[in-house]
Design a protein around this motif. Structure first.
Motif, PDB file in Angstrom:
ATOM      1  N   VAL A  10       0.839  -1.208   0.000  1.00 43.22           N
ATOM      2  CA  VAL A  10       0.000   0.000   0.000  1.00 43.22           C
ATOM      3  C   VAL A  10       0.871   1.254   0.000  1.00 43.22           C
ATOM      4  O   VAL A  10       0.598   2.229  -0.709  1.00 43.22           O
ATOM      5  N   ALA A  11       1.934   1.234   0.802  1.00 40.26           N
ATOM      6  CA  ALA A  11       2.850   2.376   0.850  1.00 40.26           C
ATOM      7  C   ALA A  11       3.499   2.607  -0.509  1.00 40.26           C
ATOM      8  O   ALA A  11       3.652   3.759  -0.953  1.00 40.26           O
ATOM      9  N   GLU A  12       3.882   1.532  -1.196  1.00 43.16           N
ATOM     10  CA  GLU A  12       4.483   1.667  -2.520  1.00 43.16           C
ATOM     11  C   GLU A  12       3.470   2.240  -3.516  1.00 43.16           C
ATOM     12  O   GLU A  12       3.815   3.064  -4.364  1.00 43.16           O
ATOM     13  N   PHE A  13       2.231   1.797  -3.407  1.00 39.77           N
ATOM     14  CA  PHE A  13       1.176   2.330  -4.284  1.00 39.77           C
ATOM     15  C   PHE A  13       0.995   3.829  -4.049  1.00 39.77           C
ATOM     16  O   PHE A  13       0.982   4.634  -4.985  1.00 39.77           O
ATOM     17  N   ILE A  14       0.846   4.219  -2.792  1.00 39.52           N
ATOM     18  CA  ILE A  14       0.604   5.627  -2.470  1.00 39.52           C
ATOM     19  C   ILE A  14       1.795   6.492  -2.865  1.00 39.52           C
ATOM     20  O   ILE A  14       1.635   7.569  -3.457  1.00 39.52           O
ATOM     21  N   GLY A  15       2.992   6.033  -2.538  1.00 34.89           N
ATOM     22  CA  GLY A  15       4.185   6.800  -2.858  1.00 34.89           C
ATOM     23  C   GLY A  15       4.356   6.998  -4.348  1.00 34.89           C
ATOM     24  O   GLY A  15       4.675   8.107  -4.821  1.00 34.89           O
ATOM     25  N   THR A  16       4.149   5.925  -5.124  1.00 42.85           N
ATOM     26  CA  THR A  16       4.276   6.046  -6.573  1.00 42.85           C
ATOM     27  C   THR A  16       3.176   6.928  -7.134  1.00 42.85           C
ATOM     28  O   THR A  16       3.405   7.725  -8.056  1.00 42.85           O
ATOM     29  N   PHE A  17       1.973   6.796  -6.583  1.00 43.90           N
ATOM     30  CA  PHE A  17       0.881   7.696  -6.977  1.00 43.90           C
ATOM     31  C   PHE A  17       1.322   9.144  -6.795  1.00 43.90           C
ATOM     32  O   PHE A  17       1.142   9.985  -7.687  1.00 43.90           O
ATOM     33  N   GLY A  18       1.901   9.456  -5.644  1.00 42.48           N
ATOM     34  CA  GLY A  18       2.293  10.829  -5.350  1.00 42.48           C
ATOM     35  C   GLY A  18       3.342  11.376  -6.301  1.00 42.48           C
ATOM     36  O   GLY A  18       3.220  12.508  -6.790  1.00 42.48           O
ATOM     37  N   ILE A  19       4.362  10.565  -6.589  1.00 38.27           N
ATOM     38  CA  ILE A  19       5.454  11.088  -7.417  1.00 38.27           C
ATOM     39  C   ILE A  19       5.082  11.140  -8.896  1.00 38.27           C
ATOM     40  O   ILE A  19       5.761  11.833  -9.667  1.00 38.27           O
ATOM     41  N   VAL A  20       4.036  10.426  -9.292  1.00 42.82           N
ATOM     42  CA  VAL A  20       3.553  10.515 -10.672  1.00 42.82           C
ATOM     43  C   VAL A  20       2.488  11.610 -10.797  1.00 42.82           C
ATOM     44  O   VAL A  20       2.502  12.407 -11.738  1.00 42.82           O
ATOM     45  N   PHE A  21       1.594  11.681  -9.823  1.00 41.64           N
ATOM     46  CA  PHE A  21       0.530  12.683  -9.876  1.00 41.64           C
ATOM     47  C   PHE A  21       1.107  14.093  -9.943  1.00 41.64           C
ATOM     48  O   PHE A  21       0.617  14.938 -10.722  1.00 41.64           O
ATOM     49  N   ALA A  22       2.133  14.388  -9.161  1.00 43.06           N
ATOM     50  CA  ALA A  22       2.639  15.762  -9.066  1.00 43.06           C
ATOM     51  C   ALA A  22       3.106  16.313 -10.415  1.00 43.06           C
ATOM     52  O   ALA A  22       2.619  17.365 -10.860  1.00 43.06           O
ATOM     53  N   PRO A  23       4.054  15.660 -11.111  1.00 44.20           N
ATOM     54  CA  PRO A  23       4.489  16.236 -12.386  1.00 44.20           C
ATOM     55  C   PRO A  23       3.447  16.153 -13.491  1.00 44.20           C
ATOM     56  O   PRO A  23       3.383  17.033 -14.362  1.00 44.20           O
ATOM     57  N   VAL A  24       2.612  15.100 -13.479  1.00 45.17           N
ATOM     58  CA  VAL A  24       1.586  14.982 -14.519  1.00 45.17           C
ATOM     59  C   VAL A  24       0.519  16.060 -14.324  1.00 45.17           C
ATOM     60  O   VAL A  24       0.066  16.690 -15.283  1.00 45.17           O
ATOM     61  N   ALA A  25       0.119  16.301 -13.089  1.00 44.48           N
ATOM     62  CA  ALA A  25      -0.850  17.367 -12.814  1.00 44.48           C
ATOM     63  C   ALA A  25      -0.264  18.728 -13.164  1.00 44.48           C
ATOM     64  O   ALA A  25      -0.965  19.602 -13.688  1.00 44.48           O
ATOM     65  N   LEU A  26       1.025  18.923 -12.889  1.00 45.60           N
ATOM     66  CA  LEU A  26       1.677  20.182 -13.251  1.00 45.60           C
ATOM     67  C   LEU A  26       1.608  20.390 -14.759  1.00 45.60           C
ATOM     68  O   LEU A  26       1.293  21.487 -15.233  1.00 45.60           O
TER      69      LEU A  26
END
Length: 241
Positions: A10-26
């Motif tokens: 779950v931690a790996e899922f959330i962490g990867t979500f965070g580091i992908v969401f940030a630049p893609v949303a930008l």
């Protein structure tokens, strides 16, 4: 074990979500008023999101958040092979979900990595070299007992910043197959056709860096796993026979 494997996934899922969401949303907000989605902004958003996720979740899963990094730890014998596939699944799913959320909120097709025109070979090499630097820093700060506990997030985050600044014009500066897959799925076309670059380059760079650091570490007494409590627990089981 201090953390169950489910918690780690779950931690790996959330962490990867965070580091992908940030630049893609930008990238997706680039057309909005007062936005800044240039190379410098992308580099800092990518690095800061990695830094934040490491400090938030590193003590649970060792904060791989990257299939190339997971494979690097495994090839260096700092992470058990039996858990590689579940970690990879959590990381890829996190990245795809992040791209899907951005697509739902702001539209699809943003944040995809495509090599500069005519620079496919250069893009593969750039991704390999940049991931080499990233993995070298990660395996050093994450698996060497001589490194202070407060160092990893800052060191890794800043490495991502300079990697994106260098690689952005050539390959986009991914260093992470999970970072590139989700956006590619929603962008289609050239992003999907060139996705292999962001698998081959990062994995090659990570494996070379991991083996090199093991060769220069100096002594096994300085080593620990990633995550260390899992590594130690499995080691104790093996010793007890």
């Amino acid at each position: 074990m201090k953390n169950t494997m489910r918690q780690r996934y779950v931690a790996e899922f959330i962490g990867t979500f965070g580091i992908v969401f940030a630049p893609v949303a930008l990238s997706a907000t680039g057309t909005l008023p007062s936005s800044d989605s240039g190379l410098m902004a992308s580099a800092w958003v990518s690095g800061l999101s990695v830094l934040a996720m490491i400090y938030a979740l590193g003590h649970i899963s060792a904060a791989h958040f990257n299939p190339a990094v997971t494979l690097g730890f495994a090839i260096a014998c700092r992470f058990p092979w039996r858990y590689v596939l579940p970690y990879l699944a959590a990381e890829f799913l996190g990245g795809i979900t992040a791209a899907a959320v951005v697509a739902l909120l702001l539209g699809g097709g943003y944040g995809a990595h495509i090599p500069a025109s005519g620079l496919v070979a250069a893009a593969v090499g750039t991704e390999a070299v940049l991931t080499f630097f990233l993995m070298l820093v990660i395996i050093s700060v994450a698996t060497d007992k001589r490194v202070a506990g407060a160092v990893p997030g800052l060191a890794i985050g800043l490495t991502v910043v300079f990697d994106v600044l260098i690689g952005g014009p050539v390959s986009g500066g991914s260093m992470n197959p999970a970072r590139s897959l989700g956006p590619a799925l929603f962008a289609g076309g050239a992003a999907i056709a060139n996705y292999w670059i962001y698998v081959v380059g990062p994995i090659l760079g990570a494996l070379v860096a991991a083996r090199l650091y093991e060769a220069i570490r100096g002594s096994e007494k300085h080593a620990q796993g990633a995550p260390n409590d899992l590594y130690q627990a499995l080691h104790d089981i093996e010793v007890k026979g």
